[in-house]
Design an enzyme around this catalytic site. Structure first.
Site, mmCIF file in Angstrom:
data_model
loop_
_atom_site.group_PDB
_atom_site.id
_atom_site.type_symbol
_atom_site.label_atom_id
_atom_site.label_comp_id
_atom_site.label_asym_id
_atom_site.label_seq_id
_atom_site.Cartn_x
_atom_site.Cartn_y
_atom_site.Cartn_z
ATOM 1 N N HIS A 184 0.963 -8.014 -3.118
ATOM 2 C CA HIS A 184 2.156 -8.246 -2.293
ATOM 3 C C HIS A 184 2.306 -9.728 -1.932
ATOM 4 C CE1 HIS A 184 3.891 -4.181 -1.093
ATOM 5 N NE2 HIS A 184 2.933 -3.903 -1.960
ATOM 6 N N TRP A 189 0.835 -1.195 0.000
ATOM 7 C CA TRP A 189 0.000 0.000 0.000
ATOM 8 C C TRP A 189 0.872 1.248 0.000
ATOM 9 C CZ3 TRP A 189 -4.540 -1.843 -1.116
ATOM 10 C CH2 TRP A 189 -5.027 -3.006 -0.546
ATOM 11 N N HIS A 231 8.828 -6.699 2.053
ATOM 12 C CA HIS A 231 7.499 -6.100 1.874
ATOM 13 C C HIS A 231 6.517 -7.017 1.161
ATOM 14 C CE1 HIS A 231 8.560 -1.789 2.946
ATOM 15 N NE2 HIS A 231 9.736 -2.391 2.950
ATOM 16 N N ASP A 247 8.929 2.129 4.050
ATOM 17 C CA ASP A 247 9.071 2.421 2.619
ATOM 18 C C ASP A 247 10.195 3.420 2.350
ATOM 19 O OD1 ASP A 247 7.285 0.714 1.284
ATOM 20 O OD2 ASP A 247 5.574 1.988 1.797
ATOM 21 N N HIS A 268 4.051 -1.702 9.546
ATOM 22 C CA HIS A 268 4.019 -1.602 8.082
ATOM 23 C C HIS A 268 3.655 -2.932 7.422
ATOM 24 C CE1 HIS A 268 5.149 0.387 4.277
ATOM 25 N NE2 HIS A 268 5.543 -0.830 3.903
ATOM 26 N N HIS A 306 -1.284 2.677 4.341
ATOM 27 C CA HIS A 306 -0.571 2.336 5.576
ATOM 28 C C HIS A 306 -1.027 3.190 6.759
ATOM 29 C CE1 HIS A 306 2.144 -0.744 4.189
ATOM 30 N NE2 HIS A 306 2.419 -0.032 3.112
ATOM 31 N N ASP A 315 1.018 -4.247 4.464
ATOM 32 C CA ASP A 315 1.355 -4.756 3.123
ATOM 33 C C ASP A 315 0.862 -6.177 2.875
ATOM 34 O OD1 ASP A 315 2.529 -2.634 1.753
ATOM 35 O OD2 ASP A 315 4.578 -3.127 2.372
ATOM 36 N N HIS A 318 0.197 -2.884 -10.014
ATOM 37 C CA HIS A 318 0.582 -2.889 -8.599
ATOM 38 C C HIS A 318 0.378 -1.505 -7.963
ATOM 39 C CE1 HIS A 318 2.824 -4.510 -5.124
ATOM 40 N NE2 HIS A 318 2.942 -3.216 -4.885
ATOM 41 N N ASP A 374 -1.843 -0.124 -4.838
ATOM 42 C CA ASP A 374 -1.189 0.542 -3.698
ATOM 43 C C ASP A 374 -1.762 1.939 -3.460
ATOM 44 O OD1 ASP A 374 0.624 -1.420 -2.897
ATOM 45 O OD2 ASP A 374 2.359 -0.488 -3.874
ATOM 46 N N ARG A 429 13.690 1.362 3.063
ATOM 47 C CA ARG A 429 14.184 0.400 2.068
ATOM 48 C C ARG A 429 14.921 1.083 0.922
ATOM 49 N NH1 ARG A 429 10.126 -0.847 -2.279
ATOM 50 N NH2 ARG A 429 8.458 0.663 -1.968
HETATM 51 N N1 DCM Z 1 3.991 6.660 -3.132
HETATM 52 C C1 DCM Z 1 2.665 6.751 -2.824
HETATM 53 N N2 DCM Z 1 1.815 7.327 -3.697
HETATM 54 C C2 DCM Z 1 2.284 7.785 -4.836
HETATM 55 C C3 DCM Z 1 3.623 7.699 -5.185
HETATM 56 C C4 DCM Z 1 4.468 7.124 -4.291
HETATM 57 O O1 DCM Z 1 2.231 6.332 -1.757
HETATM 58 N N3 DCM Z 1 1.413 8.326 -5.694
HETATM 59 C C5 DCM Z 1 4.922 5.981 -2.289
HETATM 60 C C6 DCM Z 1 4.656 5.649 -0.877
HETATM 61 C C7 DCM Z 1 5.594 4.458 -0.695
HETATM 62 C C8 DCM Z 1 5.569 3.745 -2.019
HETATM 63 O O2 DCM Z 1 5.122 4.691 -2.949
HETATM 64 O O3 DCM Z 1 6.913 4.943 -0.510
HETATM 65 C C9 DCM Z 1 4.667 2.516 -2.052
HETATM 66 O O4 DCM Z 1 5.352 1.507 -1.380
HETATM 67 P P1 DCM Z 1 5.189 -0.029 -1.763
HETATM 68 O O5 DCM Z 1 5.332 0.147 -3.216
HETATM 69 O O6 DCM Z 1 6.224 -0.679 -0.879
HETATM 70 O O7 DCM Z 1 3.793 -0.379 -1.268
HETATM 71 N N1 DCM Z 2 6.730 -5.501 -4.965
HETATM 72 C C1 DCM Z 2 6.013 -6.679 -4.792
HETATM 73 N N2 DCM Z 2 6.458 -7.826 -5.351
HETATM 74 C C2 DCM Z 2 7.600 -7.853 -6.072
HETATM 75 C C3 DCM Z 2 8.337 -6.665 -6.260
HETATM 76 C C4 DCM Z 2 7.870 -5.494 -5.691
HETATM 77 O O1 DCM Z 2 4.960 -6.663 -4.138
HETATM 78 N N3 DCM Z 2 8.017 -8.983 -6.581
HETATM 79 C C5 DCM Z 2 6.204 -4.265 -4.392
HETATM 80 C C6 DCM Z 2 7.077 -3.514 -3.436
HETATM 81 C C7 DCM Z 2 6.565 -2.113 -3.631
HETATM 82 C C8 DCM Z 2 6.203 -2.028 -5.097
HETATM 83 O O2 DCM Z 2 5.974 -3.404 -5.484
HETATM 84 O O3 DCM Z 2 5.329 -1.950 -2.936
HETATM 85 C C9 DCM Z 2 7.241 -1.383 -5.975
HETATM 86 O O4 DCM Z 2 8.463 -2.032 -5.742
HETATM 87 P P1 DCM Z 2 9.860 -1.392 -6.164
HETATM 88 O O5 DCM Z 2 9.819 -0.020 -5.563
HETATM 89 O O6 DCM Z 2 10.852 -2.327 -5.529
HETATM 90 O O7 DCM Z 2 9.821 -1.420 -7.649
HETATM 91 ZN ZN ZN Z 3 3.109 -2.127 -3.059
HETATM 92 ZN ZN ZN Z 4 5.728 -1.603 1.823
#
Ligand code: DCM
Ligand code: DCM
Ligand code: ZN
Ligand code: ZN
Ligand code: DCM
Length: 268
Positions: free
Chosen positions: A126, A1, A60, A45, A116, A6, A120, A149, A153, A48
């Site tokens: 995820h 997310w 995640h 987030d 967190h 989150h 997720d 994805h 999110d 990482r």
């Molecule tokens: N992010 C977001 N919304 C956007 C662009 C970026 O929330 N429009 C950010 C928040 C987190 C990440 O993207 O840093 C999403 O994390 P993940 O991809 O681990 O869920």
């Molecule tokens: N992600 C996932 N599964 C994967 C790779 C990435 O769920 N195999 C998630 C982590 C982040 C988002 O996708 O929420 C974007 O990842 P990144 O910023 O590593 O491209």
């Molecule tokens: Zn994600």
């Molecule tokens: Zn995350």
């Protein structure tokens, strides 16, 4: 997310934790404000992307190598590879947050990770390996180029709520709390936390991963992936999935409260 998801998970949890849990968590986090959980909900987030926190990027998600939409499943030995996964991370940090030998900072980080990752793990993509959890499926959302994805999110939650500030998250949390207390989630909330056991954190987290992964077959890609490539997700796809997004955010928040209650009770 994304941030909105989150923070909403954290604010739902804040509503349900016991007073003793609140005191326990505020002490670890060094934050006596009312938003003590939401204030650290997105820390993992940022972390990482730091060189110091790079190790945690695979924590995640879990890349379930199943075969949606005909077959959805998560297998720990098959899927938790390459430096870890969200299931192993939840087990590890549930252990570490209770440690009496780690530094204050390490315990603080353990709690931040738990806040967190219990969010997720409810995002179906995820818990799915296909095309990097949907990151490689290009789509448009209301005309904007994005991917499947990221739509789950952020774009879908933000379309529903109309923003992504902390006060937007509080508004969404208030709606979800109403549904949990007296609305459509009232009768199912006990199933969200059934079998929850901090002494078998891996087993509990596998149950949560399996629950979310099932939505990949039933809701995320019920007709397979082909039709999603380059598709416009708004409004038709959005309308078909937005209730599942709300359900998963509510579930993550309610579970987080019960998980923290169980850990805090053990600690006292
Ligand atoms: N992010 C977001 N919304 C956007 C662009 C970026 O929330 N429009 C950010 C928040 C987190 C990440 O993207 O840093 C999403 O994390 P993940 O991809 O681990 O869920
Ligand atoms: N992600 C996932 N599964 C994967 C790779 C990435 O769920 N195999 C998630 C982590 C982040 C988002 O996708 O929420 C974007 O990842 P990144 O910023 O590593 O491209
Ligand atoms: Zn994600
Ligand atoms: Zn995350
Ligand atoms: N962000 C978000 N949703 C958006 C755009 C941004 O949650 N639609 C998050 C990502 C960053 C923060 O807000 O954590 C700052 O965004 P920006 O990089 O757009 O200033």
């Amino acid at each position: 997310w994304g941030n909105l998801g989150h923070e909403t998970v954290a604010l739902v949890a804040t509503n349900y934790v016991k007073t003793a849990t609140k005191t326990w968590a505020q002490d670890i986090l060094g934050d006596t404000s009312k938003d003590y959980l939401a204030n650290v909900a997105t820390w993992a987030d940022s972390y990482r992307y730091n060189s110091a926190g790079k190790f945690s990027a695979p924590y995640h998600f879990i890349d379930a190598q199943d075969n949606p939409p005909s077959s959805c499943n998560v297998d720990y030995d098959r899927d938790c590879t390459n430096g870890g996964c969200i299931v192993a991370a939840i087990a590890n940090y549930t252990n570490r947050v209770q440690s009496t030998s780690l530094s204050d900072t390490q315990v603080d980080y353990a709690l931040r990770f738990i806040i967190h990752f219990l969010g997720d793990i409810t995002q179906p993509l995820h818990d799915e390996s296909y095309d990097l959890g949907g990151n490689d499926i290009d789509v448009t959302f209301n005309g904007d180029d994005t991917n499947l994805h990221a739509s789950w999110d952020t774009a879908i939650p933000e379309q529903l709520v109309g923003g992504y500030s902390l006060s937007d998250a509080q508004d969404w949390a208030n709606d979800l709390i109403k549904e949990i207390d007296s609305g459509s989630y009232k009768s199912q909330k006990s199933s969200w936390v059934s079998g929850l056991d901090i002494t078998d954190a891996k087993g509990s987290a596998m149950g949560w991963a399996t629950d979310a992964n099932a939505f990949v077959c039933s809701v995320v890609a019920p007709n397979g992936w082909d039709g999603l490539e380059n598709a416009e997700l708004y409004p038709d796809y959005y309308n078909g999935v937005v209730d599942t997004v709300s359900l998963q955010i509510a579930k993550g928040g309610y579970r987080l409260a019960k998980w923290l209650d169980a850990i805090a009770a053990q600690a006292s």
